[in-house]
Design an enzyme around this catalytic site. Structure first.
Site, PDB file in Angstrom:
ATOM      1  N   HIS A  53       0.908  -1.329  -0.007  1.00  0.00           N
ATOM      2  CA  HIS A  53      -0.025  -0.108  -0.152  1.00  0.00           C
ATOM      3  C   HIS A  53       0.995   1.316  -0.100  1.00  0.00           C
ATOM      4  O   HIS A  53       1.292   1.617   0.909  1.00  0.00           O
ATOM      5  CB  HIS A  53      -0.932  -0.057   1.510  1.00  0.00           C
ATOM      6  CG  HIS A  53      -2.075   1.347   1.220  1.00  0.00           C
ATOM      7  ND1 HIS A  53      -3.260   0.887   1.369  1.00  0.00           N
ATOM      8  CD2 HIS A  53      -1.738   2.387   1.057  1.00  0.00           C
ATOM      9  CE1 HIS A  53      -3.922   2.094   1.173  1.00  0.00           C
ATOM     10  NE2 HIS A  53      -2.966   2.833   1.297  1.00  0.00           N
ATOM     11  N   HIS A  55       1.312   5.373  -2.270  1.00  0.00           N
ATOM     12  CA  HIS A  55       0.744   6.224  -3.353  1.00  0.00           C
ATOM     13  C   HIS A  55       2.003   6.741  -4.166  1.00  0.00           C
ATOM     14  O   HIS A  55       2.305   8.005  -3.607  1.00  0.00           O
ATOM     15  CB  HIS A  55       0.021   7.200  -2.667  1.00  0.00           C
ATOM     16  CG  HIS A  55      -1.252   6.956  -1.996  1.00  0.00           C
ATOM     17  ND1 HIS A  55      -2.572   7.025  -2.362  1.00  0.00           N
ATOM     18  CD2 HIS A  55      -1.263   6.112  -0.680  1.00  0.00           C
ATOM     19  CE1 HIS A  55      -3.282   6.327  -1.647  1.00  0.00           C
ATOM     20  NE2 HIS A  55      -2.709   6.034  -0.476  1.00  0.00           N
ATOM     21  N   GLN A 148      -9.469   8.974  -4.992  1.00  0.00           N
ATOM     22  CA  GLN A 148      -9.438   9.641  -3.726  1.00  0.00           C
ATOM     23  C   GLN A 148     -10.485  10.882  -3.465  1.00  0.00           C
ATOM     24  O   GLN A 148     -10.707  10.897  -2.356  1.00  0.00           O
ATOM     25  CB  GLN A 148      -8.036  10.696  -4.197  1.00  0.00           C
ATOM     26  CG  GLN A 148      -7.590  11.930  -3.076  1.00  0.00           C
ATOM     27  CD  GLN A 148      -6.698  11.170  -2.177  1.00  0.00           C
ATOM     28  OE1 GLN A 148      -5.491  10.775  -2.548  1.00  0.00           O
ATOM     29  NE2 GLN A 148      -6.953  10.967  -0.799  1.00  0.00           N
ATOM     30  N   HIS A 206      -9.561   1.746   0.541  1.00  0.00           N
ATOM     31  CA  HIS A 206      -9.320   2.579   1.526  1.00  0.00           C
ATOM     32  C   HIS A 206     -10.618   2.537   2.235  1.00  0.00           C
ATOM     33  O   HIS A 206     -11.687   3.012   1.893  1.00  0.00           O
ATOM     34  CB  HIS A 206      -8.914   4.017   1.236  1.00  0.00           C
ATOM     35  CG  HIS A 206      -7.612   4.192   0.881  1.00  0.00           C
ATOM     36  ND1 HIS A 206      -7.180   3.766  -0.135  1.00  0.00           N
ATOM     37  CD2 HIS A 206      -6.712   4.783   1.330  1.00  0.00           C
ATOM     38  CE1 HIS A 206      -5.859   3.989  -0.580  1.00  0.00           C
ATOM     39  NE2 HIS A 206      -5.644   4.644   0.322  1.00  0.00           N
ATOM     40  N   GLU A 209     -11.271   4.637   7.397  1.00  0.00           N
ATOM     41  CA  GLU A 209      -9.948   5.364   7.654  1.00  0.00           C
ATOM     42  C   GLU A 209     -10.383   6.705   8.655  1.00  0.00           C
ATOM     43  O   GLU A 209     -10.305   7.639   8.165  1.00  0.00           O
ATOM     44  CB  GLU A 209      -9.021   5.900   6.464  1.00  0.00           C
ATOM     45  CG  GLU A 209      -7.579   6.399   6.801  1.00  0.00           C
ATOM     46  CD  GLU A 209      -6.814   6.733   5.913  1.00  0.00           C
ATOM     47  OE1 GLU A 209      -7.219   6.617   4.577  1.00  0.00           O
ATOM     48  OE2 GLU A 209      -5.778   7.334   6.024  1.00  0.00           O
ATOM     49  N   ASP A 305       2.562   3.431   2.582  1.00  0.00           N
ATOM     50  CA  ASP A 305       1.581   4.605   2.522  1.00  0.00           C
ATOM     51  C   ASP A 305       2.120   5.615   1.805  1.00  0.00           C
ATOM     52  O   ASP A 305       1.615   6.223   0.509  1.00  0.00           O
ATOM     53  CB  ASP A 305       0.663   4.766   3.642  1.00  0.00           C
ATOM     54  CG  ASP A 305      -0.689   5.156   3.302  1.00  0.00           C
ATOM     55  OD1 ASP A 305      -1.028   5.541   2.157  1.00  0.00           O
ATOM     56  OD2 ASP A 305      -1.343   5.732   4.344  1.00  0.00           O
TER      57      ASP A 305
HETATM   58 FE   FE2 Z   1      -3.383   5.088   1.404  1.00  0.00          FE
END
Ligand code: FE2
Length: 420
Positions: A53, A55, A148, A206, A209, A305
């Site tokens: 995971h 980005h 996102q 996701h 969170e 992440d």
């Molecule tokens: Fe993430």
């Protein structure tokens, strides 16, 4: 044999590893000579690190256009929306490839990256699809189409997801807790499952969170997974709300997660930095229930992440650092629990990414690392260098470890008989 690694520690014993045509052909005493020979000198041979995971479209942007002064998620989102306007294919490719070099140098040979597809130009996705091809001799890259700003809440979100999958994104992403309403979040999960089935792709969402104990999208994702027969193909990333669920609800939820063969990813660095921001003391730890999940037989991986982005300003793309923070954060300092944290940055993540080539076993791809430690526990404690990183039988990275000296005498930070 093309390559022989001598005197490596495998499953607690010293042995040789023989490689031919990119595969591990023998683990045991080898008498013949290899084309290339490496002396591991008693150090640990391990399957490579896996980052399930990250980005990569946002990595290494910290400070551009400005630093996150509060350190919060929300200021991070504001900064990213400014930075996003400047994204070009070259910009994304350069940063992603630089981060991948950092990763490989430290023994990561598989990465699952989310790529923001809430952008009608899909420039970051186009860039990452090219990167995937260009780095394939270094790292196995999986790309998640990641909305996102939501699938239902972002204009034309579902179509952008569909286009991303048509272009070649490997995995269907989502962000149900961020959609405008609970109903929108549920609808987004329905869309995720239907796209995944239509394109025959795995899912990595996701989800939950947040510190909000009422954020309960995970149970719906698990239930939908079971109904659609998608067990084992779905991963829930973050699930930090689970930290705040009451125990009775968590107990019930675990049963459903097991039935769904759900994989969970915790991201200790970002989670500890971004969660708990609305709390007064005592401040909650921002991580999902890693230890409890693992002990219930649910597969949990740790992800990096962020690497120097608007949400998390630090990191050098080292999975041992992630394991170190994760195990401390998760109260996993029990002897066996430390080893569980090592699994969370290696084989557990390989399992959720369904990497069939993975494992330090005869017949598997010769993709492994020699770490500057004698055991998994010491590798985490010392955040050991990856002395050799071998991918499909070729040495793709080497590191010379630091040497310490006091008054002319060498110092090794190891205790004889401990963690060997
Ligand atoms: Fe993430």
């Amino acid at each position: 044999m093309d390559l022989i690694v001598r005197n490596a520690k495998v499953n607690g014993k010293l042995t040789d590893i023989g490689v031919k045509d990119g595969k591990i052909v023998k683990i045991g005493k080898i008498d013949e000579k290899g084309e290339v020979e490496i002396d591991a000198n008693g150090r640990l041979a391990s399957p490579p690190f896996v980052d399930p995971h990250v980005h990569l479209d946002a990595v290494l942007t910290v400070g551009d256009p400005r630093y996150n002064m509060s350190g919060t998620l929300w200021e991070g989102i504001e900064i990213w929306s400014e930075r996003k306007k400047k994204l070009s294919k070259e910009d994304v490719k350069e940063r992603a490839k630089e981060a991948i070099r950092w990763a490989v140098a430290q023994g990561i040979l598989a990465i699952r990256t989310h790529v923001d597809v809430c952008d009608p130009s899909l420039v970051a996705l186009e860039a990452m699809l090219e990167v995937k091809e260009e780095v394939k001799d270094l790292v196995d890259l999986q790309i998640v189409a990641f909305p996102q700003e939501g699938i239902v809440s972002f204009p034309n979100g579902e179509n952008l997801m569909r286009r991303a999958l048509e272009m070649g994104a490997d995995v269907v992403g989502g962000i149900p807790h961020y959609e405008f309403s609970r109903e929108d979040g549920i609808k987004s999960i329905d869309i995720i499952l239907s796209l995944a089935k239509e394109f025959d792709r795995d899912i990595d969402v996701h989800i939950d969170e947040t510190d909000d104990d009422q954020s309960r999208f995970l149970e719906y994702l698990a239930s939908k997974t079971i109904k659609e027969g998608y067990q084992g193909r779905v991963t829930a990333s973050h699930t930090t709300a689970m930290h705040s669920y009451n125990n009775a609800y968590a107990y019930k939820l675990f049963g459903v997660l097991k039935k769904a063969k759900m994989n969970i990813i915790a991201n200790p660095l970002d989670n500890i930095a971004l969660q708990g921001r609305f709390d007064n003391y005592p401040i909650r730890r921002g991580m999902t229930r890693v230890k409890e999940l693992l002990k219930s037989g649910i597969n949990v991986g740790f992800g990096h992440d962020s690497v120097m982005d608007p949400w998390y300003p630090l990191g050098r793309y080292n999975m041992l650092q992630v394991a170190f923070v994760g195990l401390n954060l998760g109260h996993m300092t029990g002897y066996e629990e430390i080893k569980m944290a090592f699994d969370a940055v290696t084989k557990n993540s390989a399992k959720l990414m369904r990497l069939d080539w993975y494992g330090l076993e005869e017949g598997k791809d010769a993709s492994f690392v020699i770490l500057n430690a004698k055991s998994e526990i010491d590798a985490i404690r010392l955040m050991s260098e990856a002395l050799y990183v071998i991918k499909n039988g070729k040495v793709v990275a080497k590191t010379k470890p630091a040497e310490y000296e006091v008054n002319g005498k060498k110092v090794r930070m190891e205790v004889k008989g401990v963690y060997e």
